[in-house]
Enzyme design. Structure first.
Site, PDB file in Angstrom:
ATOM      1  CD  GLU B 129      32.351  42.218  36.409  1.00 48.62           C
ATOM      2  OE1 GLU B 129      33.277  41.427  37.323  1.00 48.62           O
ATOM      3  OE2 GLU B 129      32.087  42.308  35.113  1.00 48.62           O
ATOM      4  CB  THR B 182      41.234  46.097  39.265  1.00 49.93           C
ATOM      5  OG1 THR B 182      41.052  45.070  39.136  1.00 49.93           O
ATOM      6  CG2 THR B 182      39.752  46.718  38.722  1.00 49.93           C
TER       7      THR B 182
END
Lengths: 307, 307
Positions: B129, B182
């Site tokens: 992740e 992001t």
């Protein structure tokens, strides 16, 4: 129906570390006693006050103001006399004014045949509490009325959640006999907090609620941290760090400032641990020359009650 | 023991309004499929990727990086081949990289005879992740592995709490096919937040945890509010306010940004409500000219599974 009732109105701990401004719990053996009496003479009359010097004039007395709020709403054919036997020192941080505020309305409600539910009683009591703290909040009132742990989700409209209490949970409290001005303990708080700290706080708070539901004492321990308020307010309490450390080292699950202080609360699993914690905190404070009182009680799941 | 395994790795919703950065839940019908195969040839080899264009080099692929983390720890006598059939679009806000990261380690763990528990698997997956999101977090990983609602109390050490799931809870999700960087969705957040808003957020979050424990749908509804992040990030999602309003007006308990967006999630009591909410959101977005996808699923209490 009875014409006179004697009640026990318990002390409470608000904030509970990560639950600043919303969580509270109810204590068992420390609280005020009050006698409420129905009279033919209309109105609210405070006829006796023992323990501390407080105003007899109903509109200037916390118990009187909440009583008046309920009296106006209920508009009964009678009046009420209130006797207050105050054991909880005002300004101690364990809900002294809340105990007064809920005592009168709880007693009157009983004598009137319980027309109001617990949330409605809390609503009236908020008016009394506001006299003492200059703002409407319910984090001491709700646990005093509902017992156990309460989460005041919102004040307007008032919404109180009853959180389960693990069976073996004890509170030890030390009350250093010093005065902290409410105005000072408020002014010391920052208006803004780091987002990262806020995330830590709600992570701990969500975990604490989960741990109370699951009676997970390890998780209670891991959750009882306050990264937002304690760093500021603990400065106002002499020897705070030492007391807290000694409590944690002697088996407390967690410790924090009770309400806005100066009292410090701790939670422990089991009576033995709670006793050890009491001894440890006592040791620290005995050396300071500051007068103090200590309490050790199970969490009171019943709340305010008839004696 | 089997040498090959096919798994379903589910999409997830992180943040869940008031649970920013710590809460997540698992979806049922949307997810990736992966095949993990034991091989004599040592190492981690990604042999097939369908659906989206992603790197085959293990150290550059999210599923590969988590696989490598576990491979190094387990140091097995074999190697692994990974086939990825990607259904969750990267950057959608419903845990695309998390699904990849958990898929490889879950499959390898099964083929090795389950040496690792769910928390340990999450720990390996965090490494994958981190490749996608540049920071170590587990709010999508934990619900994918554990299923249901999870509260990531802390990342270091990793502590995941499993929160009960009310039986009749459905999620409807709309994914507008736009890209939010992001970096932008992070930069838009303030470093500091008003203390009063933080208190509101943890009050809501504590209430949400309580409402999930008590299956109190009214309280779920009252708790699903985000006063901290939504005001900022919702600006990045076209027609956010309209979509949310129409969902709430058509029976949703609450709505919010899924992860860092652009997906919007809603929760509803019962399938019928969830269907109405889907229709309402569809109507809003149909007029915008922006391509979108929608999902309607029960909360997946099982998490990642063998097919």
């Amino acid at each position: 129906m009875k014409n006179e009732i004697k009640i026990f109105s318990p002390a409470t701990v608000a904030n509970v570390a990560c639950g600043f401004d919303v969580l509270g719990f109810c204590l068992d053996s420390i609280g005020d006693e009050m006698v409420i009496r129905k009279t033919d003479k209309k109105g609210i009359h405070i006829t006796k006050i023992e323990g501390f010097d407080l105003p007899f004039e109903a509109s200037l007395n916390v118990a009187g103001v909440s009583a008046l709020a309920m009296y106006e709403a209920a508009n009964p054919d009678c009046g009420f006399e209130i006797e207050i036997y105050k054991n909880i020192k005002p300004g101690s941080g364990i809900g002294s004014s809340a105990a007064s505020a809920v005592g009168s309305v709880f007693g009157m409600n009983e004598l009137l045949g319980k027309p109001y539910n617990k949330t409605e009683l809390t609503q009236f009591a908020i008016k009394g509490e506001a006299l003492a703290s200059k703002c409407e909040h319910a984090d001491n009132l709700a646990p005093a009325i509902f017992g156990g742990f309460t989460l005041v989700k919102s004040v307007s409209p008032l919404e109180v959640l009853e959180i389960p209490v693990p069976e073996n949970l004890y509170a030890t409290i030390i009350h250093p006999q010093i005065e902290i001005k409410t105005s000072e303990s408020r002014a010391i708080l920052p208006k803004e907090v780091p987002l990262q700290d806020a995330i830590t706080q709600w992570s701990n708070f969500g975990s604490l609620i989960h741990s109370l539901h699951t009676s997970d004492y390890d998780l209670i321990q891991k959750s009882l941290h306050d990264v937002i308020v304690e760093p500021y307010r603990s400065k106002l309490i002499p020897h705070y760090r030492e007391v807290k450390e000694s409590a944690l080292q002697n088996g407390a699950l967690g410790a924090g400032i009770s309400g806005s202080g100066p009292s410090i609360f701790t939670l422990s699993k089991g009576l033995e641990n709670a006793k050890n914690v009491k001894e440890a905190m006592e040791k620290v404070y005995s050396k300071t020359g500051i007068t103090f009182e200590m309490y050790l009680t199970k969490i009171n799941t019943e709340g305010i009650k008839i004696l």
